[in-house]
Design an enzyme around this catalytic site. Structure first.
Site: not given
Lengths: 490, 483
Positions: B76, B151, B175
């Site tokens: 990420k 997210s 997330s």
């Protein structure tokens, strides 16, 4: 109508750790800009603070030395504001729960033209740990401002007093006592030029018995002289303002040493809302009783304890004891010298306060730069005590050592004995030799001897002078007096 | 090969059936083919990835390979990786190349894993649909008209579309779990403090936690073994003995007590999601588990509490993005204040600015007690709810998200509707507990449904056991979207 002055201090002491409060970057002063700015100092994305235990230990030391409450649990908070030298956009400090709570510091306020010296207790409100900011550089950066983050993250202990001081003299005495204490316990190098000890002074005035007046805060004073000037100016300004029917607005002000005036930096209206909240990156700081005891074991004997011991055990006067404990270096020097001549505390104190301090003052040196060692002073005192040299010869030896060039002339192991021997300073205590000198003087000054014997006692000093001169100053004075008295009596 | 589990890939690498270079290239080729549609990655460095793969092959040849050596993992874009552009989904960091590795990244590097690329995400991890990214929305591989969740939406899409072997995410209010549910993959948010936050760009420090995202629970256990561990650079990292999160995978579930919070099955839950979750619970009963009805009475307060605390911390955490030292700086400005204002106005997107404003407001003089302190008190009550619940059960189960993936743009104008999609996940972060999501079926639009499993503190191994046993009995986790 007189005015009463009310003063409180906030002092930022830079703690003497080698690394920063929340990272491993060096805190050394004077490096090239940004060479001591690591990822944490630069506030790169993703970095986190880790508390330096050394900074906490120094805060604990301060708490112990001032009899303050040491919080078993204190909390780091973020103080949020934007400034280019504040890389995270917040300063990590302590707000609601500081590491050190209430305590006190006893200060000696010196005598002035009109007043006597006196002692006063100033209450300490709190002391908290925080990080310093960096510096903006306004040099030649193509019209831009440079930022140096070497200082960002340097550990500070902010020490806040109660508004217990009622004159500039008391404020200075407090600042000096605090400065001496933090240096004494080794938590701060005390270097005011480099900003290691910076004072914010809160000043207000009021009529006796009236509630506290509105205060103005003089920021960032880094010399006692400026502090005195700034307070004097500010007090007069506030009194003039009030007497002219004006009002004092709460404000932060700066002192300009060039003009000797203070000037408002920002008023309360445009004060920041710092939006303090507990820093979620740091756990609450827990200090166990054991940790406090471990730190206590490393604490040196404190000045007031030492003073009491000098008076009670060494028989020194309160004044001598207080001068000898005015700095840790002074006290250490005294004790080391005394170690060589136990039982000679009074003489040793006299030499420290007299010759040593006077010479240091004259040469503009501090104790750490003293050209004579404690061992050498001890050796010297030993030679006075055992009658080898007279007091005046000792002063000669002292001055010779003081001027000894240590670079070119590697001193012999016992420099005192070396100089006494080399310069022939040994005291003459040989009864026969002294009698011979006295006999010669009496023979050569028959007229004066007659005058003396007819009752002119004052002439005795004249004969002592002649005899001393004849002995090149080396005659044992007590012995010489005795022989002279006997022979002059006829 | 691209559908294999980590254990299968590891075995293939060790037995030289495939080299790490070949495997890395295989994924790079898939990315080249499919990423333009999905937009799951922000930054790729094929040369760097392949160089790492060559090193991994050399290590495998010496016989020193670990479980993840040679395996391409997507990261990420919230994790700083040395030499890699690290944007956190923001224009603010469009040009930021990290000079250092996050702890999680260095753990993977030490294990010999390959950094395959940096995945797309909501800007500064603020969002539940991946639509707030400065680098464009990510598309759900099951239906490219729909969001992947957020997210960690880029990670979820990349894992679902088999554009990596596995990947990392971070979870502040859901997330990891919510996008895992919406993309039909498995994801685990560990107990707060299990994975170091060092080098992970902070959103809300007291809630942020890194975790693994992958195809199955077994993969998550292997990934967590690498990611977890004490790190002295993070003061909130927990000093605990290293543990093997795969140790209990094979245990039967007889006697496992599953708590079903009534608040998770109430108004607001789509019926298709409810059906899939209930079917999963029925499957667990078949596997020997028992079910207990429980209550988490303060669940409804978790969203308001979260939207006070997380923005408060974020407003301060994001202050460092000021245009002074790195990142974006407005090209034209007047004085210093104008430089800050222009830089931050242009560098941050709408959602980030909204949360900075909320956070600044709740910390302001006069509002702090009413909002921030009050929220902290309720946070403790929410944590207590779980403590009480875990007296009656071993794990808590329920839906991960109230609905399956919604359409791109559907909730863009209504932040509160968007915030409600994290209703079941946020309380777990507020309590600091571990939570995971595993696929448990499909809803009305043939979109995946996630089952959330919440464990007690440090009960990751037990949660992984429960998930793995379910995945042995079902095949939802091995379904993949049509490329």
């Amino acid at each position: 109508m007189t005015w009463e002055i009310v003063i409180g201090l906030e002092v930022h002491t830079q703690l003497s750790t080698n690394t920063k409060i929340f990272s491993g970057a060096s805190t050394a002063f004077g490096a090239e800009p940004n060479t001591q700015a690591d990822a944490v100092s630069l506030a790169l994305p993703g970095v986190l603070p880790v508390l330096n235990k050394g900074a906490v230990e120094r805060a604990i030391k301060f708490g112990l030395a001032t009899g303050s409450h040491i919080a078993p649990r204190s909390v780091f908070a973020r103080k949020n504001y934007f400034y280019p030298d504040l890389p995270k956009g917040y300063q990590i400090s302590q707000m609601d729960l500081p590491v050190v709570g209430k305590g006190a510091l006893t200060i000696q306020v010196p005598s002035t033209g009109s007043g006597q010296a006196y002692e006063k207790v100033v209450r300490i409100t709190r002391a908290h740990l925080e990080e310093d900011a960096g510096k903006s550089l306004h040099g030649d950066f193509h019209g831009m401002t440079g930022i140096d983050l070497n200082r960002a993250g340097t550990p500070l202990l902010e020490i806040v007093s109660e508004p217990d001081m009622s004159s500039a003299a008391e404020a200075i005495a407090y600042a000096k006592a605090l400065h001496a204490l933090v240096c004494w316990i080794g938590i701060c190098d005390g270097n005011m030029q480099e900003g290691s000890f910076r004072c914010d002074v809160n000043v207000s005035v009021r009529k006796p018995g009236a509630p506290l007046g509105t205060r103005r805060e003089i920021k960032n004073l880094n010399s006692f002289k400026f502090m005195q000037q700034a307070i004097d100016y500010e007090v007069q300004w506030q009194i003039d303002t009030l007497e002219n029917g004006g009002k004092i607005q709460q404000a932060t002000i700066l002192f300009n040493p060039d003009t000797g005036e203070t000037r408002a930096m920002r008023s309360k209206e445009d004060a920041h809302d710092y939006r303090y909240f507990p820093d979620p990156d740091l756990l609450p700081l827990e200090i166990s009783p054991q940790w406090i005891e471990e730190v206590r074991a490393t604490l040196p004997e404190l000045p007031h304890t030492k003073q009491a011991r000098y008076v009670n055990e060494l028989g020194l006067s309160a004044y001598d004891a207080s001068v000898l404990t005015s700095s840790r270096e002074m006290a250490d020097f005294f004790e080391a010298a005394l170690n060589d001549v136990p039982g000679q505390a009074k003489i040793c104190a006299n030499w420290m306060i007299g010759e040593v301090s006077a010479q240091l003052n004259r040469d503009g040196l501090d104790m750490t730069q003293c050209p004579i060692t404690a061992q050498q002073l001890g050796d010297l005192l030993k030679r006075i005590a055992d009658g080898t040299i007279s007091n005046s010869a000792a002063k000669t030896v002292f001055r010779t050592i003081w001027l000894w060039d240590k670079v070119r002339n590697n001193p012999p192991s016992n420099l005192v004995d070396f100089i006494i021997e080399r310069d022939g300073l040994k005291q003459v205590s040989d009864a026969g030799a002294i009698e011979k000198i006295v006999d010669e003087i009496i023979a050569a000054n028959a007229d004066k001897v007659a005058e003396y014997r007819s009752g002119k006692d004052k002439l005795f000093g004249f004969f002592v002078g002649l005899a001393m001169k004849a002995s090149k100053g080396q005659a044992n004075p007590a012995q010489l007096n005795e022989v002279l008295k006997k022979k002059l009596a006829g | 090969m691209h559908n294999s589990s980590l254990q299968q890939l590891s075995a293939a690498l060790r037995s030289k059936k495939i080299s790490s270079v070949e495997l890395t290239q295989l994924y790079l080729d898939r990315i080249a083919a499919l990423n333009p549609q999905l937009n799951a990655y922000i930054t790729l460095n094929p040369e760097t990835s392949l160089a790492q793969a060559r090193e991994a092959d050399a290590r495998i040849a010496t016989g020193n390979a670990e479980a993840l050596t040679g395996i391409p993992i997507a990261q990420k874009d919230i994790f700083c990786a040395q030499g890699w552009r690290t944007t956190c989904g923001s224009k603010m960091l469009h040009n930021f190349v990290s000079p250092y590795d996050a702890h999680v990244i260095s753990q993977f590097n030490n294990a010999g894993a390959i950094n395959l690329g940096k995945t797309n995400m909501d800007e500064f991890a603020m969002g539940s649909s991946n639509e707030t990214s400065h680098y464009g929305a990510v598309k759900n591989p099951w239906d490219t008209a729909r969001v992947p969740g957020g997210s960690s939406g880029g990670t979820a899409a990349a894992v679902a579309a088999r554009l990596c072997a596995a990947a990392t995410g971070t979870d502040t209010g859901g997330s990891i779990r919510q996008p895992a549910a919406l993309c039909g993959i498995s994801g685990l948010k560990p107990t707060y403090g299990v994975c170091s936050r060092y080098g992970m760009i902070a959103f809300a420090s007291s809630l942020d936690q890194a975790g693994p995202m992958g195809r199955c629970a077994e993969d998550l256990a292997l990934l967590l073994n690498t990611m977890a561990g004490f790190d002295e650079r993070d003061s909130t990292s927990l000093q605990r003995d290293k543990e093997d999160y795969a140790r209990d995978l094979a245990k039967p579930l007889n006697g496992l007590r599953i708590g079903l919070p009534k608040e998770f099955f109430a108004e607001g839950l789509s019926s298709d999601v409810a059906q899939a979750v209930e079917a999963a619970i029925a499957e667990y009963k078949k596997l020997g588990a028992t079910v207990v009805d429980i209550s988490l009475p303060n669940t409804r307060l978790s969203i308001p509490v979260y939207y006070v605390l997380a923005p408060a911390e974020a407003s301060s955490n994001l202050s460092r993005f000021d245009g002074v030292r790195y990142g974006y700086r407005a090209p034209d400005y007047g004085d210093l204040a104008d430089m800050y204002e222009q830089t931050r106005a242009q560098g941050f997107g709408e959602e980030v600015k909204r949360r900075i404003m909320i956070g600044t407001y709740v910390l302001s003089h006069g509002y702090y007690d009413a909002y921030y302190l009050q929220a902290q008190k309720i946070r403790r009550l929410i944590a207590q709810d779980f403590t009480e619940a875990f007296k009656q059960c071993d794990v808590i189960m329920g839906p991960t998200s109230p609905s399956t993936a919604f359409k791109l743009g559907e909730k863009g104008d209504d932040p509160v509707q968007m915030y409600l999609s994290d209703i079941y996940t946020i309380a777990v972060n507020l309590a600091g507990l571990p939570g995971m999501s595993i696929p448990c079926g499909f809803g009305d639009n043939n979109m995946p449904v996630g089952l959330q499993i919440i464990g007690n503190y440090f009960d990751e191994a037990r949660m992984l056991n429960a998930a793995h046993q379910y995945q042995l009995a079902t095949d939802w986790h091995s379904r993949a979207p049509q490329a």
